[in-house]
Design a protein around this motif. Structure first.
Motif, short mmCIF file in Angstrom:
data_model
loop_
_atom_site.label_atom_id
_atom_site.label_comp_id
_atom_site.label_asym_id
_atom_site.label_seq_id
_atom_site.Cartn_x
_atom_site.Cartn_y
_atom_site.Cartn_z
N ARG A 146 0.85 -1.20 0.00
CA ARG A 146 0.00 0.00 0.00
C ARG A 146 0.88 1.24 0.00
NH1 ARG A 146 -0.34 -2.09 5.44
NH2 ARG A 146 0.73 -0.67 6.86
N GLY A 147 0.24 2.39 -0.04
CA GLY A 147 0.92 3.66 0.15
C GLY A 147 2.03 3.93 -0.87
N ILE A 148 3.13 4.49 -0.37
CA ILE A 148 4.23 4.91 -1.25
C ILE A 148 4.82 3.71 -1.98
CG2 ILE A 148 6.52 5.98 -1.29
CD1 ILE A 148 5.67 7.51 1.30
N GLY A 149 4.97 2.58 -1.26
CA GLY A 149 5.58 1.39 -1.88
C GLY A 149 4.76 0.87 -3.05
N ALA A 150 3.43 0.89 -2.92
CA ALA A 150 2.57 0.43 -4.03
C ALA A 150 2.72 1.37 -5.23
CB ALA A 150 1.11 0.39 -3.56
N ALA A 151 2.85 2.67 -4.98
CA ALA A 151 3.04 3.63 -6.08
C ALA A 151 4.40 3.40 -6.75
CB ALA A 151 2.94 5.06 -5.56
N SER A 203 -1.56 -10.67 1.63
CA SER A 203 -2.78 -10.46 0.83
C SER A 203 -2.76 -9.07 0.18
CB SER A 203 -4.02 -10.62 1.70
OG SER A 203 -3.96 -9.73 2.79
N GLU A 204 -2.22 -8.07 0.88
CA GLU A 204 -2.17 -6.71 0.31
C GLU A 204 -1.21 -6.66 -0.87
OE1 GLU A 204 -3.20 -3.02 3.28
OE2 GLU A 204 -1.12 -3.61 3.16
N CYS A 205 -0.05 -7.33 -0.71
CA CYS A 205 0.93 -7.37 -1.82
C CYS A 205 0.34 -8.12 -3.00
CB CYS A 205 2.22 -8.05 -1.37
SG CYS A 205 3.16 -7.07 -0.21
N GLU A 206 -0.38 -9.22 -2.70
CA GLU A 206 -0.97 -10.00 -3.80
C GLU A 206 -1.98 -9.15 -4.57
OE1 GLU A 206 -2.16 -13.52 -1.67
OE2 GLU A 206 -0.43 -14.66 -2.44
N ARG A 207 -2.81 -8.41 -3.83
CA ARG A 207 -3.82 -7.56 -4.49
C ARG A 207 -3.15 -6.51 -5.38
NH1 ARG A 207 -6.93 -7.33 -0.04
NH2 ARG A 207 -6.03 -5.38 0.68
N THR A 208 -2.12 -5.89 -4.84
CA THR A 208 -1.42 -4.84 -5.61
C THR A 208 -0.72 -5.44 -6.83
OG1 THR A 208 -1.09 -3.66 -3.54
CG2 THR A 208 0.22 -2.92 -5.38
N ALA A 209 -0.07 -6.60 -6.63
CA ALA A 209 0.63 -7.26 -7.75
C ALA A 209 -0.36 -7.70 -8.83
CB ALA A 209 1.43 -8.45 -7.23
N GLU A 210 -1.50 -8.22 -8.39
CA GLU A 210 -2.53 -8.68 -9.33
C GLU A 210 -3.00 -7.50 -10.20
OE1 GLU A 210 -3.72 -11.61 -10.03
OE2 GLU A 210 -5.40 -10.95 -11.28
N ALA A 211 -3.22 -6.35 -9.58
CA ALA A 211 -3.67 -5.16 -10.34
C ALA A 211 -2.61 -4.76 -11.36
CB ALA A 211 -3.95 -4.01 -9.38
N LEU A 212 -1.33 -4.91 -11.00
CA LEU A 212 -0.25 -4.55 -11.95
C LEU A 212 -0.17 -5.55 -13.09
CD1 LEU A 212 2.50 -3.47 -9.37
CD2 LEU A 212 1.04 -2.00 -10.77
N ARG A 213 -0.41 -6.83 -12.78
CA ARG A 213 -0.40 -7.85 -13.85
C ARG A 213 -1.56 -7.63 -14.80
NH1 ARG A 213 1.22 -11.33 -9.59
NH2 ARG A 213 -0.91 -12.06 -9.31
N GLU A 214 -2.71 -7.21 -14.24
CA GLU A 214 -3.88 -6.95 -15.11
C GLU A 214 -3.58 -5.84 -16.11
OE1 GLU A 214 -7.17 -6.27 -12.46
OE2 GLU A 214 -7.32 -8.43 -12.02
N ARG A 215 -2.65 -4.95 -15.74
CA ARG A 215 -2.26 -3.87 -16.67
C ARG A 215 -1.10 -4.31 -17.57
NH1 ARG A 215 -1.24 0.61 -12.36
NH2 ARG A 215 0.29 1.17 -13.93
N GLY A 270 1.76 -5.84 -16.57
CA GLY A 270 3.09 -5.78 -15.95
C GLY A 270 3.53 -7.13 -15.41
N SER A 271 4.81 -7.20 -15.04
CA SER A 271 5.37 -8.39 -14.42
C SER A 271 5.54 -8.08 -12.93
CB SER A 271 6.71 -8.72 -15.08
OG SER A 271 7.36 -9.73 -14.37
N ALA A 272 4.72 -8.72 -12.10
CA ALA A 272 4.74 -8.39 -10.66
C ALA A 272 4.47 -9.63 -9.84
CB ALA A 272 3.70 -7.31 -10.36
N PHE A 273 5.21 -9.77 -8.73
CA PHE A 273 5.11 -10.94 -7.87
C PHE A 273 5.01 -10.47 -6.41
CE2 PHE A 273 7.85 -11.80 -11.47
CZ PHE A 273 7.28 -12.93 -12.03
N ALA A 274 4.23 -11.21 -5.62
CA ALA A 274 4.10 -10.87 -4.20
C ALA A 274 4.86 -11.88 -3.35
CB ALA A 274 2.62 -10.87 -3.81
N VAL A 275 5.58 -11.39 -2.34
CA VAL A 275 6.22 -12.29 -1.38
C VAL A 275 5.98 -11.75 0.03
CG1 VAL A 275 8.07 -13.03 -2.95
CG2 VAL A 275 8.48 -11.11 -1.41
#
Ligand SMILES: NC(=O)c1ccc[n+]([C@@H]2O[C@H](COP(=O)([O-])OP(=O)(O)OC[C@H]3O[C@@H](n4cnc5c(N)ncnc54)[C@H](OP(=O)(O)O)[C@@H]3O)[C@@H](O)[C@H]2O)c1
Length: 262
Positions: A14-19, A39-51, A53-58
């Motif tokens: 979330r926040g600055i890191g998500a931006a 779960s927050e990282c997964e949600r953010t990564a999923e939104a980036l993949r939908e656009r 992008g290449s994004a993974f949550a750990v």
């Protein structure tokens, strides 16, 4: 074709890191997003993949060295060798200089463990491979609290001063290796952390949350909160550029670049 950069952004749920994660995906990097709340990282990564992008949550707790080791190994498996590290994860808990119970040790220990040692451990986990490769970029998200003090957050200020002090020394020692360390120092940013500060001020003073947010914005030299996207754009410029030891202050107006003090 140049290889795609692999970025690891801590505190990216979330926040600055998500931006920052979104900005780096936009730059064509493969981005690993880490925080305690998977779960927050997964949600953010999923939104980036939908656009596209290449994004993974750990899952990652930067306050726990073994969690860092596991997360770095997982990042490598998922995305490849990390050449861009953004140390963004952080906490800010307010307390008076002299607490009622007379013991501040836990508060200082927690801020230093997460805001300072967490960033240092992440860097130490990646620096050997970056140095062998002759290329790497580390950008720390410190704070204006690394450059000046604020009332009721002495532990936070101490931890951010420690982070900037470490970055200055690291940049000098890494000079000429191809690996660079830079730091951004934002004043109050429009993020969930600032929302929480506004709630605390409102609860303590009887002001509304909106009034409390306005007070925080008024503390910024430009009189308004910094947008997370403004921080993200500067982080990207530092990662893509060649500015070892740069310190960039963001106060709501144009970013101010300061060279490494020597
Ligand atoms: N907001 C401001 O006004 C401001 C100004 C200057 C600098 N900063 C700095 O900018 C950074 C991001 O702040 P923000 O405003 O975006 O805060 P935020 O909205 O509270 O987000 C903080 C992020 O860091 C993660 N985090 C916290 N502790 C962690 C830990 N032990 N291990 C891994 N991740 C952790 C959080 O996720 P989990 O809780 O799920 O772990 C979250 O993703 C911080 O370093 C902060 O000090 C903020």
């Amino acid at each position: 074709m140049t290889a795609r950069h692999v970025a690891f952004v801590t505190g990216a749920g979330r926040g600055i890191g998500a931006a920052i994660a979104a900005e780096l995906v936009g730059a064509g990097a493969s981005v690993v997003l880490g925080a305690r709340t998977l779960s927050e990282c997964e949600r953010t990564a999923e939104a980036l993949r939908e656009r596209g992008g290449s994004a993974f949550a750990v899952q990652l707790d930067v306050g726990d060295a073994s969690s860092i080791a596991v997360a770095l190994a997982r990042a490598r498996e998922l995305a490849g060798p990390v050449d861009w590290l953004v140390n963004n994860a952080g906490i800010a808990v307010s307390a008076p200089l002299l607490p009622k119970d007379g013991n501040s040790d836990k508060l200082y220990e927690r801020h230093l463990r997460i805001n300072f040692h967490g960033a240092r451990h992440m860097a130490e986990g990646l620096l050997p491979a970056m140095k062998s490769a002759g290329y790497g970029r580390i950008v720390n998200v410190a704070s204006s609290a690394a450059l000046r003090g604020y009332r009721y957050v002495a532990a936070y200020c101490a931890s951010k001063h420690a982070l900037l002090g470490w970055a200055r020394a690291a940049a000098l020692e890494l000079d000429g290796t191809g690996v660079q360390v830079a730091t951004v120092c934002p004043h109050y940013v429009d993020s969930p952390m600032t929302d929480a500060s506004a709630r605390t001020i409102a609860a303590k003073t009887g002001r509304s949350e909106a009034e409390a947010r306005a007070l925080l914005a008024a503390e910024n030299p430009a009189g308004k909160l910094v947008r997370p996207e403004q921080v993200a754009a500067v982080v990207r410029a530092l990662l893509e550029g060649d500015a070892n030891g740069a310190e960039v202050e963001l106060d709501g107006g144009a970013p101010r670049y300061h060279p490494l003090p020597r």
